[in-house]
Design a protein around this motif. Structure first.
Motif, short mmCIF file in Angstrom:
data_model
loop_
_atom_site.label_atom_id
_atom_site.label_comp_id
_atom_site.label_asym_id
_atom_site.label_seq_id
_atom_site.Cartn_x
_atom_site.Cartn_y
_atom_site.Cartn_z
N LEU A 147 -93.26 -45.06 143.63
CA LEU A 147 -93.22 -43.95 142.68
C LEU A 147 -91.83 -43.34 142.60
O LEU A 147 -91.41 -42.85 141.54
CB LEU A 147 -94.24 -42.89 143.07
N ASP A 148 -91.09 -43.36 143.72
CA ASP A 148 -89.71 -42.86 143.71
C ASP A 148 -88.85 -43.69 142.75
O ASP A 148 -87.90 -43.17 142.16
CB ASP A 148 -89.11 -42.90 145.12
N GLU A 149 -89.17 -44.97 142.60
CA GLU A 149 -88.40 -45.85 141.72
C GLU A 149 -88.93 -45.83 140.29
O GLU A 149 -88.15 -45.77 139.33
CB GLU A 149 -88.44 -47.28 142.25
N ILE A 150 -90.26 -45.89 140.14
CA ILE A 150 -90.85 -46.03 138.81
C ILE A 150 -91.12 -44.68 138.16
O ILE A 150 -91.03 -44.53 136.94
CB ILE A 150 -92.15 -46.87 138.92
N HIS A 151 -91.47 -43.68 138.97
CA HIS A 151 -91.74 -42.31 138.52
C HIS A 151 -93.07 -42.23 137.76
O HIS A 151 -93.67 -43.23 137.39
CB HIS A 151 -90.59 -41.76 137.65
N TYR A 152 -93.52 -41.00 137.56
CA TYR A 152 -94.69 -40.73 136.73
C TYR A 152 -94.28 -40.81 135.26
O TYR A 152 -93.14 -40.53 134.92
CB TYR A 152 -95.26 -39.34 137.01
N PRO A 153 -95.21 -41.16 134.38
CA PRO A 153 -96.56 -41.66 134.63
C PRO A 153 -96.52 -43.15 135.00
O PRO A 153 -95.58 -43.87 134.64
CB PRO A 153 -97.27 -41.44 133.30
N ALA A 154 -97.54 -43.57 135.73
CA ALA A 154 -97.65 -44.96 136.15
C ALA A 154 -99.13 -45.30 136.29
O ALA A 154 -99.99 -44.42 136.26
CB ALA A 154 -96.91 -45.18 137.47
N VAL A 155 -99.40 -46.58 136.44
CA VAL A 155 -100.77 -47.04 136.62
C VAL A 155 -100.86 -47.83 137.91
O VAL A 155 -100.07 -48.74 138.15
CB VAL A 155 -101.24 -47.93 135.45
N LEU A 156 -101.82 -47.45 138.75
CA LEU A 156 -102.09 -48.17 139.98
C LEU A 156 -103.27 -49.10 139.74
O LEU A 156 -104.35 -48.65 139.34
CB LEU A 156 -102.42 -47.17 141.10
N LYS A 157 -103.05 -50.41 139.93
CA LYS A 157 -104.09 -51.40 139.69
C LYS A 157 -104.29 -52.23 140.95
O LYS A 157 -103.34 -52.53 141.67
CB LYS A 157 -103.68 -52.35 138.55
N HIS A 166 -111.43 -51.29 134.64
CA HIS A 166 -111.91 -51.16 136.01
C HIS A 166 -110.79 -51.52 137.00
O HIS A 166 -109.96 -52.38 136.74
CB HIS A 166 -113.11 -52.09 136.24
N GLY A 167 -110.79 -50.86 138.15
CA GLY A 167 -109.78 -51.13 139.16
C GLY A 167 -108.42 -50.56 138.83
O GLY A 167 -107.41 -51.00 139.37
N GLN A 168 -108.37 -49.57 137.91
CA GLN A 168 -107.10 -48.98 137.49
C GLN A 168 -107.17 -47.46 137.59
O GLN A 168 -108.21 -46.86 137.28
CB GLN A 168 -106.78 -49.37 136.05
N THR A 169 -106.07 -46.85 138.02
CA THR A 169 -105.97 -45.40 138.10
C THR A 169 -104.65 -44.96 137.50
O THR A 169 -103.58 -45.44 137.91
CB THR A 169 -106.04 -44.91 139.56
N VAL A 170 -104.70 -44.08 136.52
CA VAL A 170 -103.48 -43.55 135.91
C VAL A 170 -102.96 -42.41 136.79
O VAL A 170 -103.71 -41.50 137.16
CB VAL A 170 -103.76 -43.04 134.49
N LEU A 171 -101.69 -42.47 137.13
CA LEU A 171 -101.04 -41.44 137.94
C LEU A 171 -100.04 -40.70 137.06
O LEU A 171 -99.02 -41.27 136.65
CB LEU A 171 -100.32 -42.07 139.14
N ARG A 172 -100.36 -39.46 136.74
CA ARG A 172 -99.46 -38.65 135.91
C ARG A 172 -98.76 -37.55 136.69
O ARG A 172 -97.79 -36.97 136.21
CB ARG A 172 -100.24 -38.03 134.75
N SER A 173 -99.27 -37.27 137.89
CA SER A 173 -98.71 -36.16 138.68
C SER A 173 -99.12 -36.33 140.14
O SER A 173 -99.93 -37.21 140.49
CB SER A 173 -99.24 -34.83 138.15
N ASP A 174 -98.58 -35.45 140.98
CA ASP A 174 -98.96 -35.46 142.40
C ASP A 174 -100.44 -35.21 142.59
O ASP A 174 -101.05 -35.68 143.56
CB ASP A 174 -98.15 -34.41 143.17
#
Length: 395
Positions: A147-157, A166-174
């Motif tokens: 996350l330090d490299e890619i930053h928000y927003p990102a998707v964790l799969k 399915h099997g995916q989580t959107v990360l927009r913030s802490d």
């Protein structure tokens, strides 16, 4: 068993009509694959745990067993000349074990690459094609570093498994990150995963490429609209610049050659606002976004798949008419059936699934048209798909 020409590296030079194609997986893709095979004179067998599954309804025989049942895969291979699959969650080791019994033109390299999102992204990048920025992550420390490299927003799969969101989580913030941590603390653990950055895209698209191991052809680039993480509609062709069309065609051929592709491969794309093309995911098989090809092309994605694994020559497909394809999910079955009598322009496909469930793909409708924008508006105006909300940008 029909005579075959010499097999080389799991492929046959040419499979003759009357031979048997064994399909692992009995859903709608296998059904349409089997229909194409039957037109060409092939026999068809299917392995699926559900008796009278969609593919079995049009096949010569079914082996009722789980997809990872090695004895059942062995039995299917014994009764088949060639094996193929309709989805990627297949036991590659089990297929390798039966290569002496039946040809496996697609091999298992493509399967193994597309079963693991990290391997998939690496393969795409290694073949000179762009993806979203990504990092493999196996624990929370690696996730923090990514996350330090890619930053928000990102998707964790998750690295493997999962479809239609399915099997995916959107990360927009802490706050989103803390929810992932909480799941881990509750015993959810941290499965091997990949973190992908968001792409600022204009729209989602896809392109199909088919091959027989040595020669490859592409279908037109099409525009896709997803709702609730499920493909809702495909518009063929996509309205794109010559630059985008060329980039999509060239990357599809690069990847097909890299895999020595036999059969059909679907490539999901992001088209950016500055006319770049970025690969999102690969599907080593015919694809939902290619269903329009059944009516709209000189030969369709299933014909191309069967010809490819049979070692037959492939001609560059022609788009005979623009088209719009819309999925019929479980909640849309009754509304669309009520309207069939009022819409002679609808090419209705029902998959023959016994159980109707909310958000389950039960069929699709394709409309050939000279005005795709009007056709989209006409389909939406029926109200059949009012429950689906437009989807915002995603990675």
């Amino acid at each position: 068993m029909p005579s075959l020409s010499e097999e080389t590296n799991g492929r046959i030079e040419r499979l003759m009509p009357g031979s048997t194609i064994g399909i692992i997986g009995g859903g709608q893709l296998g059904r349409m694959m089997a229909l194409s095979a039957r037109y060409m004179g092939f026999r068809v067998g299917v392995l699926d745990p559900t008796p009278d599954c969609p593919t079995a309804q049009v096949a010569d025989f079914q082996i009722v067993a789980e997809y990872d049942d090695k004895t059942a895969i062995h039995d299917l291979a014994v009764k088949s000349d060639v094996l193929t699959y309709e989805f990627e969650n297949v036991d590659a080791d089990a297929i390798d074990e039966v290569r002496g019994l039946a040809a496996v033109p697609q091999g298992t390299d493509l399967l193994r690459v597309t079963q693991d999102r990290v391997n998939e992204k690496q393969f795409i990048n290694d073949h000179g094609t762009a993806t979203a920025p990504w990092r493999a992550v196996n624990n929370f420390d690696e996730l923090d570093a990514a996350l330090d490299e890619i930053h928000y927003p990102a998707v964790l799969k998750t690295r493997s498994g999962g479809y239609d969101g399915h099997g995916q989580t959107v990360l927009r913030s802490d706050a989103d990150l803390e929810q992932v941590r909480a799941r881990g603390d509750r015993g959810g653990g941290f499965p091997p995963s990949i973190l992908e950055g968001f792409v600022d895209f204009a729209f989602e698209a896809s392109i199909l490429v088919s091959g027989n191991g040595t020669d490859f052809v592409t279908f037109p680039i099409v525009r896709n609209e997803h709702r609730n993480n499920i493909l809702h509609m495909t518009i063929a062709p996509a309205t794109v610049s010559e630059t985008v069309a060329r980039k999509a065609h060239e990357l599809a051929l690069r990847l097909a050659k890299g895999f020595e592709l036999a059969g059909t491969l679907a490539i999901e794309l992001f088209v950016t606002k500055d006319d770049d093309v970025i690969v999102n995911e690969l599907a080593p098989r015919p694809h939902n976004s290619g269903h329009y090809t059944i009516e709209a092309c000189s030969f369709d994605q299933f014909d191309a798949h069967v010809r490819g694994i049979a070692g037959w020559p492939l001609e560059q497909p022609k788009l005979l008419s623009p088209a719009v394809m819309v999925n019929v999910l479980g909640q849309h079955v009754e509304p669309t059936r009520v309207l069939i009598a009022d819409h002679p322009e609808w090419n209705v496909h029902d998959y023959g699934k016994a159980e109707v469930r909310h958000d389950r793909k039960m069929g699709h409708i394709t409309v050939l048209t000279d005005d795709t924008a009007k056709t989209v508006a006409d389909l939406e105006a029926t109200g059949c798909w009012d429950d689906l909300q437009p989807q915002s940008a995603k990675a």
